[in-house]
Structure formats: C-alpha cells, structure tokens
Design an enzyme around this catalytic site. Structure first.
Site, short mmCIF file in Angstrom:
data_model
loop_
_atom_site.label_atom_id
_atom_site.label_comp_id
_atom_site.label_asym_id
_atom_site.label_seq_id
_atom_site.Cartn_x
_atom_site.Cartn_y
_atom_site.Cartn_z
N GLY A 31 0.81 -1.23 0.00
CA GLY A 31 0.00 0.00 0.00
C GLY A 31 0.84 1.27 0.00
N HIS A 34 2.29 4.63 -5.00
CA HIS A 34 2.85 5.76 -5.75
C HIS A 34 2.98 5.32 -7.21
CE1 HIS A 34 6.48 3.36 -5.51
NE2 HIS A 34 6.43 3.40 -4.18
N HIS A 37 4.36 1.74 -8.04
CA HIS A 37 3.35 0.67 -7.96
C HIS A 37 2.43 0.71 -9.18
CE1 HIS A 37 4.00 1.40 -3.47
NE2 HIS A 37 4.28 0.12 -3.59
N GLY A 147 9.06 -4.91 -8.79
CA GLY A 147 9.90 -3.78 -9.18
C GLY A 147 11.38 -4.09 -9.05
N SER A 185 9.27 5.60 -3.36
CA SER A 185 9.14 4.62 -2.29
C SER A 185 8.06 5.09 -1.33
CB SER A 185 10.47 4.50 -1.54
OG SER A 185 10.28 3.85 -0.31
P1 AMP Z 1 6.04 -2.39 -1.66
O1 AMP Z 1 4.65 -1.83 -1.54
O2 AMP Z 1 7.11 -1.45 -1.23
O3 AMP Z 1 6.14 -3.76 -1.04
O4 AMP Z 1 6.30 -2.60 -3.21
C1 AMP Z 1 5.42 -3.37 -4.00
C2 AMP Z 1 6.05 -3.59 -5.34
O5 AMP Z 1 6.27 -2.32 -5.98
C3 AMP Z 1 7.41 -4.29 -5.27
O6 AMP Z 1 7.52 -5.22 -6.32
C4 AMP Z 1 8.37 -3.14 -5.45
O7 AMP Z 1 9.62 -3.54 -5.98
C5 AMP Z 1 7.61 -2.26 -6.41
N1 AMP Z 1 8.11 -0.87 -6.35
C6 AMP Z 1 8.31 -0.12 -5.25
N2 AMP Z 1 8.84 1.07 -5.57
C7 AMP Z 1 8.99 1.08 -6.92
C8 AMP Z 1 9.48 2.03 -7.88
N3 AMP Z 1 9.94 3.22 -7.50
N4 AMP Z 1 9.47 1.69 -9.19
C9 AMP Z 1 9.01 0.46 -9.59
N5 AMP Z 1 8.52 -0.47 -8.73
C10 AMP Z 1 8.52 -0.17 -7.42
#
Ligand code: AMP
Length: 281
Positions: A31, A34, A37, A147, A185
């Site tokens: 969640g 941004h 995601h 990502g 992030s």
């Molecule tokens: P998270 O919510 O941080 O667990 O991220 C969920 C997914 O989004 C993961 O596969 C991350 O690698 C991807 N992700 C997070 N930040 C970015 C970004 N800046 N660019 C591309 N993918 C991202």
C-alpha cells in the site's frame, strides 16, 4: 473493481474467472501506492485479462517494530488510484486471515539472506518469501509483477518461483523515479522536505560510481570514493554500497563490457531507511 478481505471469497471469484479462460496478473504491495506501484499495475493490466493487487503490510518481513508501526497507511487513496489504473480486484486481508497463530513453516534463502538487505535486515526475506508464496497459492496468477527497485527481493522471488515450481511468469519492472532522480518509495512519505532533498544523494552517488566504472576505474577505487563521499555527508548514514552480478547478486571482482552488473545502495536519511540500485550498462 472488487475488493476482498477474505481468502475464501477471493479464491471462489478467481476460480470462476479462470474457468472463463481469463488470464490473471498479480501485483503484491504494502500500500501507500505511488507511481512505481502504478507502473506495475499498468503492465499487468496491459498483459492480462484480470489484474489483482494485494495491499498487505506484512508483519513478518519487518525486522524493526518501529518501521512497521510508522509504515504509511493510505488505503482510501490507494483504492481510488487502483480504480483509476484499471485494476480489477484488490485483496486487503487482515493479518489473522493470512497467518495461522501456530504456524511453523519458514523458508531459508541461503546466501541471499546473508548479503546486502539480508545482512542488514535479519529475517526480512524469510517474511517476504513466506507471504509471497502464500499469496501466489491464493491468487494463482499467470504472471506476477515486481519492481527492480527491490532487486534482491526480485531475485529471491525468481528463485522461489523456480525452485518451488510455481507456474508463474515473474515480470521485472523498471524503477520509477521522481524528477530529481530519487527512487519512488512509500517510505519517502516519512521524509521531511529537507530530508527528501538529501535523499537524492543516493541516486547521485550511484550515477557517479557508474560513470567512474565506465571510465575504467577499478572496483576498489570506486567503492572507496563512494564511501568517502558518504563519510563527508552528515545527513545520510550509509549501510552498504555493493557492485554485484545482477542475477546472483554476488560481488564482482572485475567487469567486462556488457556484463549484467548492478550497483546497489542502502542507508538512513534521518530515521528513514532507503534503498536504490542501477544497472551498469
Ligand atoms: P512495496 O509496496 O514497497 O512492497 O512494493 C510493492 C512492489 O512495488 C514491489 O515489487 C516493489 O519492488 C515495487 N516498487 C516499489 N517502488 C517502486 C518504484 N519506484 N518503481 C518500480 N517499482 C517499485
């Protein structure tokens, strides 16, 4: 867009879609969505009939209780963004829905748990692996999107899918950045305006290291320059800077033109821990 909190009703719904011959793309998240995601969602929407996004702040992957407590929660806005992006199904389970109280299973990812993120976040990848394996078994997607921003996580999931025979195509998506170069992030939301400016230093250092390597400087020299730059930066506490093979994530001793090499970095800006990486070629 359909929202599910229970595994059973989600599984029933997806079973009927699978029977209709629909392909399913899956984007697991925690969640506070941004544009990074949303890039994953977009790739899934383009590549599948149905896109499922999970929003689950997974407690087992947090080695620091304060980080878990302060992790941004913006569910209402996340749902709006997902709807706009064309997501079909959102899965937002409670912790008790995902984990049995008396669970005993855990994964071991070998050397991947000993290096970089694994070294600085003990237990983190056991939690990531466990939740992703569970979500894969619940959603049973044809494709799952991750990502490159979390490169070590991506490599780990690729190994997990391969070694446990998940019949899922793992797709890697490029890192989305702000105009300043700062990797997007969810944790950026916890940075003050000044810290956000300081945080750009990670990307600048990666770019600087890349330039030096491409100019032919050797790995030790480049690492020393980066470490000294951070020594002089009073706003950031560097945890690691590594030059690694993009697939194994093992450190490389020398580089040939065209090798799949990544530059990986992590550290704290104030109380917020950030990571980033770029590829060399
Ligand atoms: P998270 O919510 O941080 O667990 O991220 C969920 C997914 O989004 C993961 O596969 C991350 O690698 C991807 N992700 C997070 N930040 C970015 C970004 N800046 N660019 C591309 N993918 C991202």
């Amino acid at each position: 867009m359909n929202t599910f909190k229970e595994i059973k009703s989600l599984v029933q719904h997806l079973n009927s879609k699978r029977l209709e011959g629909k392909t399913i793309g899956f984007v697991p998240t925690m969640g506070a969505l941004h544009n990074g995601h949303l890039k994953l969602i977009d790739a899934s929407v383009k590549g599948n009939d149905i896109t499922v996004c999970s929003i689950f702040i997974n407690p087992t992957q947090f080695n620091n209780p304060d980080d878990l407590k302060k992790y941004p929660r913006t569910l209402e806005n996340d749902l709006l963004e997902l709807e706009k992006a064309g997501c079909d199904i959102v899965f937002t389970p409670e912790v008790s829905e995902v984990y049995l109280e008396n669970r005993i299973v855990s994964f071991n990812f070998g050397y991947l748990e000993e290096i970089m993120e694994g070294k600085f976040r003990p237990g983190h990848f056991k939690g990531v692996g466990l939740v992703v394996a569970k979500l894969f078994n619940i959603v049973k997607p044809h494709r799952a999107y991750f990502g490159k921003k979390d490169l070590q996580q991506l490599v780990l999931i690729q190994k997990l899918a391969e070694e446990l025979n998940f019949d899922i195509d793992i797709k890697a998506i490029e890192t989305e950045r702000e105009a300043s170069g700062l990797a997007m992030s969810s944790r950026n939301e916890r940075l003050s305006a000044e810290e956000r400016r300081e945080a750009i230093f990670f990307y600048k250092s990666l770019q600087n290291a890349k330039r030096m390597l491409l100019e032919g400087k050797n790995i030790e020299e480049v690492k020393n320059v980066v470490f000294w730059d951070f020594q002089e930066n009073k706003h950031i506490a560097l945890e690691y800077f590594e030059i690694v093979d993009t697939h194994s994530l093992r450190e490389v001793a020398n580089i040939q033109r065209g090798d799949d090499v990544s530059l990986c970095i992590a550290g704290y800006v104030g109380k917020v821990r950030l990571i980033d990486n770029i590829s060399l070629f």
